[in-house]
Scaffold this motif. Structure first.
Motif, short mmCIF file in Angstrom:
data_model
loop_
_atom_site.label_atom_id
_atom_site.label_comp_id
_atom_site.label_asym_id
_atom_site.label_seq_id
_atom_site.Cartn_x
_atom_site.Cartn_y
_atom_site.Cartn_z
N TYR A 37 -11.30 0.12 2.07
CA TYR A 37 -10.02 0.29 1.73
C TYR A 37 -9.45 1.31 3.41
O TYR A 37 -9.72 2.06 4.27
N ALA A 38 -8.20 0.68 3.74
CA ALA A 38 -7.59 0.35 5.18
C ALA A 38 -6.03 1.34 4.38
O ALA A 38 -5.39 0.48 3.88
N TYR A 39 -5.69 2.30 4.86
CA TYR A 39 -3.99 3.21 4.93
C TYR A 39 -3.39 2.46 6.00
O TYR A 39 -4.24 2.51 6.98
N LEU A 40 -2.39 1.87 6.36
CA LEU A 40 -0.96 2.02 7.02
C LEU A 40 -0.46 3.31 6.78
O LEU A 40 0.21 3.09 5.62
N ARG A 41 -0.27 4.36 7.77
CA ARG A 41 0.66 5.47 8.14
C ARG A 41 1.24 5.72 8.95
O ARG A 41 1.62 4.78 9.92
N LYS A 42 2.60 6.14 8.62
CA LYS A 42 3.49 6.57 9.48
C LYS A 42 4.14 7.32 9.71
O LYS A 42 4.34 8.31 8.31
N ASN A 43 3.58 8.29 10.72
CA ASN A 43 3.34 8.95 10.94
C ASN A 43 2.68 9.66 9.58
O ASN A 43 1.19 9.42 9.69
N VAL A 44 3.18 10.73 8.75
CA VAL A 44 2.11 11.10 7.80
C VAL A 44 2.07 10.62 6.68
O VAL A 44 1.18 10.96 5.43
N THR A 45 3.22 9.60 6.72
CA THR A 45 2.97 8.70 4.76
C THR A 45 2.17 7.60 4.86
O THR A 45 2.37 6.72 5.81
N ILE A 46 1.81 7.50 3.87
CA ILE A 46 0.98 6.36 3.42
C ILE A 46 1.93 5.55 3.31
O ILE A 46 2.50 4.77 2.30
N LEU A 47 1.67 3.30 3.84
CA LEU A 47 3.01 3.38 3.47
C LEU A 47 2.06 1.58 2.95
O LEU A 47 2.74 1.46 1.56
N GLN A 48 1.40 1.36 3.30
CA GLN A 48 0.43 0.52 2.20
C GLN A 48 -1.20 0.73 2.75
O GLN A 48 -1.18 1.39 2.99
N VAL A 49 -1.41 -0.17 1.39
CA VAL A 49 -2.37 0.26 1.20
C VAL A 49 -3.59 -1.25 1.29
O VAL A 49 -2.92 -2.34 0.73
N GLN A 50 -4.63 -1.49 2.37
CA GLN A 50 -5.55 -2.61 2.25
C GLN A 50 -6.48 -2.99 1.91
O GLN A 50 -7.28 -2.20 2.43
N VAL A 51 -7.33 -4.33 1.42
CA VAL A 51 -8.75 -4.09 1.95
C VAL A 51 -8.91 -4.32 3.65
O VAL A 51 -9.04 -5.04 3.99
N PHE A 52 -10.00 -3.89 3.72
CA PHE A 52 -10.22 -3.81 4.78
C PHE A 52 -11.91 -4.68 5.05
O PHE A 52 -13.00 -4.03 4.74
N ASN A 53 -12.17 -5.85 5.69
CA ASN A 53 -13.67 -6.81 5.33
C ASN A 53 -14.50 -5.83 6.63
O ASN A 53 -14.10 -5.82 7.78
N VAL A 54 -15.53 -5.26 6.32
CA VAL A 54 -15.91 -4.42 6.80
C VAL A 54 -17.45 -5.48 7.91
O VAL A 54 -17.30 -5.25 9.24
N SER A 55 -17.59 -7.06 8.23
CA SER A 55 -18.32 -7.62 8.42
C SER A 55 -17.42 -8.42 9.42
O SER A 55 -17.35 -8.26 10.42
N GLN A 56 -16.02 -8.22 9.19
CA GLN A 56 -15.09 -8.74 10.32
C GLN A 56 -14.38 -7.31 11.02
O GLN A 56 -13.66 -7.79 12.13
N MET A 57 -14.98 -5.88 10.66
CA MET A 57 -13.68 -5.50 10.63
C MET A 57 -12.46 -5.25 11.65
O MET A 57 -11.99 -4.20 12.75
N LEU A 58 -11.55 -6.17 10.55
CA LEU A 58 -10.63 -6.17 10.79
C LEU A 58 -9.25 -6.12 9.73
O LEU A 58 -9.90 -6.63 8.60
N THR A 59 -9.02 -5.93 9.73
CA THR A 59 -7.68 -5.74 8.61
C THR A 59 -5.86 -6.22 8.89
O THR A 59 -6.08 -5.72 10.22
#
Ligand code: NAG
Ligand code: NAG
Ligand code: NAG
Length: 231
Positions: free
Chosen positions: A162-184
């Motif tokens: 999992y990966a979070y997008l945070r704006k300051n301390v607030t979690i705005l979005q959660v995404q799946v992070f592809n470990v082989s691609q190292m990117l989301t």
């Protein structure tokens, strides 16, 4: 502090490694990859070794003693527990024992065998960038790219975390992070004024995402419909 201990350990290692009555023991661990803050259990075993008395058993990390326990003569296994392991508990573990008592810094020595223990981070800051300009207009499409540049260790070779997008301390979005691609990527489709701010990305290496996970989450659903502004 750890560096000082490690240095002391290396120095004493050279001086004391001739100590005659410190013997290697075998080491066993149920798990060699654990997540941060979980407990680490390793067993030092003197099975098959002749002992004339109770002995002192020492657990070593990278050749430095970190814990010791007494083992009775009729016992052969000693369980060591490291509660709530942190990232710096990653390393090469081994065991030694001696009929005599030594301080932890005196037992610097390699054990019979070594097991490599890896503690996986629960949270890791990732690199974040905005695809295109960092100044946009209301209604624009904004894409954040979140990457990790160093090698990422995950639990059990997990391919998606999992990966979070945070704006300051607030979690705005959660995404799946592809470990082989190292990117989301995270998307704000239709930016509004209050989206201005400081964004960051956090990955959760110890939190595996299983592709079928979303199908097992029960029945609580809600539908939201947004209509045009009421007059
Ligand atoms: C642990 O052992 C591995 C394999 O023998 C070695 O590559 C690694 O450098 C060691 N790590 C430390 C911290 O000594
Ligand atoms: C958000 O974070 C930035 C920099 O990290 C800081 O300057 C700002 O004060 C923070 N704003 C709020 C509302 O916490
Ligand atoms: C994850 O990344 C790998 C390597 O780039 C790629 O082959 C695979 O299709 C990606 N998986 C998903 C679900 O995006």
């Amino acid at each position: 502090m750890n560096i000082i201990i490690a240095l002391l350990c290396v120095l004493t290692n050279q001086v004391i490694s001739q100590t005659e009555d410190i013997f290697p023991a075998k080491i066993l661990a149920q798990q060699t990859i654990i997540s941060e803050n979980s407990d680490l259990y390793v067993t030092c075993t003197t099975l098959g070794r002749k002992k004339d008395s109770s002995v002192h058993v020492y657990l070593l990390v990278n050749g430095c003693g970190i814990q010791n326990l007494t083992q009775k003569q009729d016992q052969s296994d000693t369980l060591f527990t490291i509660s709530s392991a942190s990232l710096h508990h990653s390393g090469n573990y081994s065991c030694v024992y001696s009929p005599n008592h030594y301080t932890l810094s005196e037992v610097a020595k390699k054990g019979d065998d070594i097991i490599q223990i890896l503690v996986i981070a629960n949270f890791l800051p990732a690199d974040i960038s905005i695809v295109g300009s960092s100044t946009v207009h209301e209604g624009d499409y904004v894409e954040f790219q979140c990457t990790v540049s160093q090698h990422l260790h995950t639990l059990g070779g997990c391919k998606f975390i999992y990966a979070y997008l945070r704006k300051n301390v607030t979690i705005l979005q959660v995404q799946v992070f592809n470990v082989s691609q190292m990117l989301t990527t995270f998307i704000i489709d239709g930016a509004v004024l209050r989206d201005s701010g400081h964004y960051s990305c956090i990955v959760l290496p110890s939190k595996c995402f299983y592709e079928h996970e979303h199908t097992v989450h029960g029945t609580n659903k809600v539908f939201l419909q947004v209509k045009g502004k009421a007059l």
